[in-house]
Enzyme design. Structure first.
Site, PDB file in Angstrom:
ATOM      1  N   GLU A 162       0.360  -9.364  -3.479  1.00 23.71           N
ATOM      2  CA  GLU A 162      -0.339  -9.920  -2.168  1.00 23.71           C
ATOM      3  C   GLU A 162      -1.386  -9.414  -2.138  1.00 23.71           C
ATOM      4  O   GLU A 162      -1.729  -8.041  -2.262  1.00 23.71           O
ATOM      5  CB  GLU A 162       0.788  -9.449  -0.766  1.00 23.71           C
ATOM      6  CG  GLU A 162       0.055  -9.917   0.335  1.00 23.71           C
ATOM      7  CD  GLU A 162       1.089  -9.692   1.493  1.00 23.71           C
ATOM      8  OE1 GLU A 162       2.001  -9.539   1.261  1.00 23.71           O
ATOM      9  OE2 GLU A 162       0.730  -9.443   2.608  1.00 23.71           O
ATOM     10  N   GLU A 167      -6.916  -8.340   7.776  1.00 20.48           N
ATOM     11  CA  GLU A 167      -6.038  -8.499   8.865  1.00 20.48           C
ATOM     12  C   GLU A 167      -6.562  -7.676   9.989  1.00 20.48           C
ATOM     13  O   GLU A 167      -7.030  -6.694   9.917  1.00 20.48           O
ATOM     14  CB  GLU A 167      -4.480  -7.811   8.422  1.00 20.48           C
ATOM     15  CG  GLU A 167      -3.837  -8.440   7.653  1.00 20.48           C
ATOM     16  CD  GLU A 167      -2.693  -7.867   7.177  1.00 20.48           C
ATOM     17  OE1 GLU A 167      -1.517  -8.251   7.525  1.00 20.48           O
ATOM     18  OE2 GLU A 167      -2.500  -6.994   6.313  1.00 20.48           O
TER      19      GLU A 167
END
Length: 283
Positions: A162, A167
């Site tokens: 990932e 974020e």
């Protein structure tokens, strides 16, 4: 986004059977004020070619690029998130993708949002990724622009790898900080390595910023507005996940293990606004 143990149980929607799902504008999507200020990035880089982009200039989401994921997953998408993902929370406005998180009851949840993926449609190995976007804000709001390994269906998470390009965790003075992280499997266990950058002033919700990674067979570098703030050496054999293809995921989560739940200070709706996503690769 962390802890995606339950990804395979989620519903993937391709071509939708009704107009309202294909065209959120038909559901009364809110027209929002889109900031005009912020950083831009070039259309070209020396020695590189633009191999794919979505400029979001149409009236509906390009189903040749994107699929909606829907529902509330298992254990809140593995993170105890509180939202129900719906296609109706996605719209295209004035050349921008808008994902909206709302406080509304649907599917047994108190909040709705959207999550779109390029799985099975657009996948990439290596290159420079530029995403120009404005973040939402508020306690419990968790926007993410990220990637998962295209072999997920075979090896699951975290073995697929990932890459979190961006974020942001809302509330408690955290909205000025971007996080860039990778997740992988090491000796049968989840491993991760992340870095972050805090703006000298303002927040990521004030104006557009460009979130980038530069990714090759040996390193992944994270940048905001072309300023590098994090890097990982991916040459160790245990990081072989990052020498394979990945697909994109864009979403806003509401609540969850990392941000915590919304509270009385959180206002809705909140919007993740994406001007474009572009991928350049070496000539």
């Amino acid at each position: 986004m962390k802890n995606l143990f339950f990804y395979t149980s989620f519903t993937l929607l391709g071509l939708f059977g009704c107009v309202s799902e294909e065209n959120p504008g038909d559901t009364g999507a809110e027209m929002i004020s889109i900031p005009t200020q912020g950083t831009t990035s070039p259309n070209t880089y020396p020695g590189m070619t633009l191999v794919w982009s979505d400029e979001f200039n149409g009236s509906t989401l390009d189903q040749g690029n994107w699929t909606h994921e829907t529902g509330n997953g298992t254990n809140g998408w593995g993170n105890n998130e509180l939202q129900f993902y719906r296609p109706q929370n996605t719209s295209l406005q004035n050349g921008h993708l808008v994902i909206s998180a709302k406080k509304e009851a649907f599917g047994g949840r108190a909040y709705t949002s959207s999550r779109i993926i390029t799985k099975g449609k657009q996948q990439f190995r290596y290159g420079r990724v530029d995403i120009r976007a404005v973040m939402p804000k508020g306690q419990g709001i968790w926007p993410a622009l990220w990637m998962l390994g295209s072999n997920f269906d075979t090896v699951s998470w975290p073995a697929c790898g990932e890459i979190d390009i961006m974020e942001m965790i809302g509330g408690n003075n955290r909205e000025n900080t971007v996080h860039g992280t990778v997740h992988w499997e090491h000796d049968g266990k989840h491993a991760e390595f992340g870095g972050k950058y805090t703006l000298p002033s303002g927040t990521l919700a004030d104006q557009f910023h460009v979130y980038s990674i530069v990714w090759d067979s040996t390193t992944i570098r994270w940048l905001i507005d072309n300023k590098q703030y994090h890097v990982i050496d991916t040459t160790p054999a245990q990081l072989d996940e990052f020498r394979r293809s990945f697909f994109f995921i864009f979403n806003i989560a509401v609540g969850g293990n990392w941000p915590g739940s919304p509270d009385g200070t959180t206002t809705f709706p909140q919007h993740l606004i994406v001007d474009y996503v572009r991928i350049f690769q070496n000539n």
